[in-house]
Design a protein around this motif. Structure first.
Motif, PDB file in Angstrom:
ATOM      1  N   PRO A  75       0.823  -1.215   0.000  1.00 55.74           N
ATOM      2  CA  PRO A  75       0.000   0.000   0.000  1.00 55.74           C
ATOM      3  C   PRO A  75       0.858   1.267   0.000  1.00 55.74           C
ATOM      4  CG  PRO A  75      -0.842  -1.593   1.590  1.00 55.74           C
ATOM      5  CD  PRO A  75       0.465  -2.127   1.113  1.00 55.74           C
ATOM      6  N   GLY A  76       0.531   2.192  -0.887  1.00 52.61           N
ATOM      7  CA  GLY A  76       1.250   3.452  -0.948  1.00 52.61           C
ATOM      8  C   GLY A  76       2.580   3.405  -1.671  1.00 52.61           C
ATOM      9  N   MET A  77       2.936   2.242  -2.234  1.00 54.79           N
ATOM     10  CA  MET A  77       4.213   2.081  -2.921  1.00 54.79           C
ATOM     11  C   MET A  77       3.964   1.678  -4.376  1.00 54.79           C
ATOM     12  SD  MET A  77       6.697   2.490  -0.574  1.00 54.79           S
ATOM     13  CE  MET A  77       8.127   1.654  -1.297  1.00 54.79           C
ATOM     14  N   SER A  78       4.814   2.141  -5.270  1.00 50.05           N
ATOM     15  CA  SER A  78       4.776   1.659  -6.648  1.00 50.05           C
ATOM     16  C   SER A  78       5.368   0.256  -6.687  1.00 50.05           C
ATOM     17  CB  SER A  78       5.579   2.588  -7.561  1.00 50.05           C
ATOM     18  OG  SER A  78       5.032   3.891  -7.571  1.00 50.05           O
ATOM     19  N   ASP A  79       4.821  -0.599  -7.546  1.00 47.52           N
ATOM     20  CA  ASP A  79       5.349  -1.952  -7.677  1.00 47.52           C
ATOM     21  C   ASP A  79       6.807  -1.912  -8.114  1.00 47.52           C
ATOM     22  OD1 ASP A  79       2.803  -2.702  -7.063  1.00 47.52           O
ATOM     23  OD2 ASP A  79       2.393  -3.718  -8.960  1.00 47.52           O
ATOM     24  N   LEU A  80       7.572  -2.889  -7.659  1.00 52.17           N
ATOM     25  CA  LEU A  80       8.977  -2.997  -8.052  1.00 52.17           C
ATOM     26  C   LEU A  80       9.249  -4.401  -8.555  1.00 52.17           C
ATOM     27  CD1 LEU A  80      11.838  -1.679  -8.120  1.00 52.17           C
ATOM     28  CD2 LEU A  80      12.220  -2.755  -5.884  1.00 52.17           C
ATOM     29  N   ILE A  81       9.805  -4.490  -9.755  1.00 49.80           N
ATOM     30  CA  ILE A  81      10.210  -5.780 -10.320  1.00 49.80           C
ATOM     31  C   ILE A  81      11.658  -6.049  -9.941  1.00 49.80           C
ATOM     32  CG2 ILE A  81      10.587  -7.083 -12.442  1.00 49.80           C
ATOM     33  CD1 ILE A  81       8.320  -5.465 -13.709  1.00 49.80           C
ATOM     34  N   ILE A  82      11.885  -7.195  -9.315  1.00 50.76           N
ATOM     35  CA  ILE A  82      13.227  -7.603  -8.885  1.00 50.76           C
ATOM     36  C   ILE A  82      13.695  -8.742  -9.778  1.00 50.76           C
ATOM     37  CG2 ILE A  82      14.620  -8.482  -6.976  1.00 50.76           C
ATOM     38  CD1 ILE A  82      13.421  -5.769  -6.412  1.00 50.76           C
ATOM     39  N   LYS A  83      14.833  -8.564 -10.383  1.00 49.69           N
ATOM     40  CA  LYS A  83      15.389  -9.635 -11.212  1.00 49.69           C
ATOM     41  C   LYS A  83      16.063 -10.686 -10.333  1.00 49.69           C
ATOM     42  CE  LYS A  83      16.100  -6.761 -15.331  1.00 49.69           C
ATOM     43  NZ  LYS A  83      17.088  -6.240 -16.320  1.00 49.69           N
ATOM     44  N   ASP A  84      15.869 -11.918 -10.702  1.00 48.12           N
ATOM     45  CA  ASP A  84      16.477 -13.036  -9.974  1.00 48.12           C
ATOM     46  C   ASP A  84      17.996 -12.902 -10.036  1.00 48.12           C
ATOM     47  OD1 ASP A  84      17.450 -15.476  -9.054  1.00 48.12           O
ATOM     48  OD2 ASP A  84      15.894 -16.645 -10.061  1.00 48.12           O
ATOM     49  N   PRO A  85      18.674 -12.756  -8.883  1.00 43.98           N
ATOM     50  CA  PRO A  85      20.133 -12.604  -8.917  1.00 43.98           C
ATOM     51  C   PRO A  85      20.854 -13.790  -9.537  1.00 43.98           C
ATOM     52  CG  PRO A  85      19.338 -12.894  -6.672  1.00 43.98           C
ATOM     53  CD  PRO A  85      18.142 -12.665  -7.526  1.00 43.98           C
ATOM     54  N   GLU A  86      20.240 -14.971  -9.501  1.00 43.82           N
ATOM     55  CA  GLU A  86      20.870 -16.148 -10.103  1.00 43.82           C
ATOM     56  C   GLU A  86      20.928 -16.051 -11.619  1.00 43.82           C
ATOM     57  OE1 GLU A  86      20.255 -19.927  -7.261  1.00 43.82           O
ATOM     58  OE2 GLU A  86      18.403 -19.206  -8.168  1.00 43.82           O
ATOM     59  N   GLN A  87      20.118 -15.157 -12.192  1.00 39.52           N
ATOM     60  CA  GLN A  87      20.095 -14.991 -13.643  1.00 39.52           C
ATOM     61  C   GLN A  87      20.932 -13.807 -14.119  1.00 39.52           C
ATOM     62  OE1 GLN A  87      16.004 -14.957 -15.004  1.00 39.52           O
ATOM     63  NE2 GLN A  87      15.438 -16.725 -13.744  1.00 39.52           N
ATOM     64  N   GLN A  88      21.653 -13.171 -13.181  1.00 36.44           N
ATOM     65  CA  GLN A  88      22.482 -12.016 -13.539  1.00 36.44           C
ATOM     66  C   GLN A  88      23.922 -12.445 -13.816  1.00 36.44           C
ATOM     67  OE1 GLN A  88      20.580  -9.195 -13.886  1.00 36.44           O
ATOM     68  NE2 GLN A  88      19.041 -10.742 -13.335  1.00 36.44           N
ATOM     69  N   ALA A  89      24.592 -11.675 -14.637  1.00 37.89           N
ATOM     70  CA  ALA A  89      25.980 -11.990 -14.985  1.00 37.89           C
ATOM     71  C   ALA A  89      26.895 -11.888 -13.764  1.00 37.89           C
ATOM     72  CB  ALA A  89      26.458 -11.059 -16.092  1.00 37.89           C
ATOM     73  N   GLU A  90      26.642 -10.891 -12.926  1.00 36.23           N
ATOM     74  CA  GLU A  90      27.442 -10.711 -11.720  1.00 36.23           C
ATOM     75  C   GLU A  90      26.526 -10.813 -10.511  1.00 36.23           C
ATOM     76  OE1 GLU A  90      29.764  -7.190 -11.782  1.00 36.23           O
ATOM     77  OE2 GLU A  90      30.669  -7.614 -13.726  1.00 36.23           O
ATOM     78  N   VAL A  91      26.941 -11.613  -9.553  1.00 34.22           N
ATOM     79  CA  VAL A  91      26.119 -11.847  -8.371  1.00 34.22           C
ATOM     80  C   VAL A  91      26.935 -11.519  -7.122  1.00 34.22           C
ATOM     81  CG1 VAL A  91      24.789 -13.536  -7.059  1.00 34.22           C
ATOM     82  CG2 VAL A  91      24.866 -13.689  -9.553  1.00 34.22           C
TER      83      VAL A  91
END
Length: 271
Positions: A75-91
């Protein structure tokens, strides 16, 4: 013993520990429990895990998983999409603490940290359980190799509708099952019949009943408002459900195989 009256009436996952539940019609089971259940964790800057016990407002935050990560909403916040860190080049890894377990987890990044910090009003971050980590279930109640993610200690929590109904008969203000955050709810039992189960079968999956689930102050948080409502239902439970393992409601389970279980599946009590 087979009792065709016992069926699964509700299934739920909690993608981020202590955030809002997601009801599901079916759930796949992997080595750690339900897929997408408690695989993410909100942590303090030093890596200590955060829950509704200290931060009841966490109950208002939803986290919806998909193939690429999570979407956070509140409530009161804009949605945020979080990318799966396991799918990132650098973790980036971060050491976190869940009760007595110290684990290496995957940092979900600055955007998640900023969003959660603004939402909760204090510095915090988000991490994901690493597939490279093996978190052993307490060997007093489990076998070597039994594992879980960021759950308090066991892959599954089972409760029954009859037990909640019996508890509510003692309360001035009834509570919903969401106070207890189970993965599996069963209907067709007598109240607290689950206390006597040792092994059960749901669909094609066999579960061992590991131990009763001891309850805490988190049961006093209203999941609809994110506010603690007083001493109940914990106080009332403590009057008649106190054991050497604490104040109990529900049973912790460990699965013996992977598979899929569904709402409407029959529950067979093996012994």
């Amino acid at each position: 013993m087979t009792d065709t009256s016992l069926i699964v009436s509700h299934l739920a996952i909690h993608p981020v520990k202590s955030l809002k539940k997601i009801s599901v019609d079916q759930a796949a089971i992997d080595a750690m429990g339900f897929v997408n259940d408690r695989r993410w964790l909100v942590v303090e800057p030093d890596g200590k895990f955060m829950t509704q016990r200290q931060y009841p407002k966490m109950a208002l935050i939803s986290a919806v998983p998909d193939a690429h990560g999570l979407t956070l909403s509140a409530p009161g916040m804009s949605d945020l999409i979080i990318k799966d860190p396991e799918q990132q080049a650098e973790v980036s890894e971060k050491q976190v603490v869940v009760w007595k377990d110290e684990l290496q987890a995957l940092d979900a990044g600055d955007a998640a940290s900023q969003w959660l910090s603004e939402c909760l009003g204090l510095p915090c971050g988000l991490v994901k359980f690493s597939k490279q980590v093996h978190r052993q279930v307490d060997l007093r109640f489990a076998n070597e190799g039994d594992r879980t993610g960021f759950a308090d200690g066991f892959p599954f929590l089972l409760t029954t509708e009859a037990s909640l109904q019996e508890l509510n008969s003692r309360l001035d203000t009834p509570v919903t099952m969401d106070r207890f955050r189970p993965n599996i709810v069963v209907q067709g039992t007598e109240a607290y019949a689950e206390d006597h189960w040792q092994r059960i079968k749901i669909g094609e999956v066999v579960f061992r009943v590991a131990k009763p689930c001891s309850r805490c102050v988190m049961t006093t948080v209203d999941p609809a408002t994110g506010v603690k409502t007083g001493k109940d239902p914990l106080m009332t439970l403590s009057g008649y459900r106190r054991t050497e393992m604490g104040v109990i409601f529900g049973q912790d389970l460990i699965h013996e195989s992977e598979g899929i279980i569904r709402v409407g599946d029959s529950v067979e009590v093996i012994d």
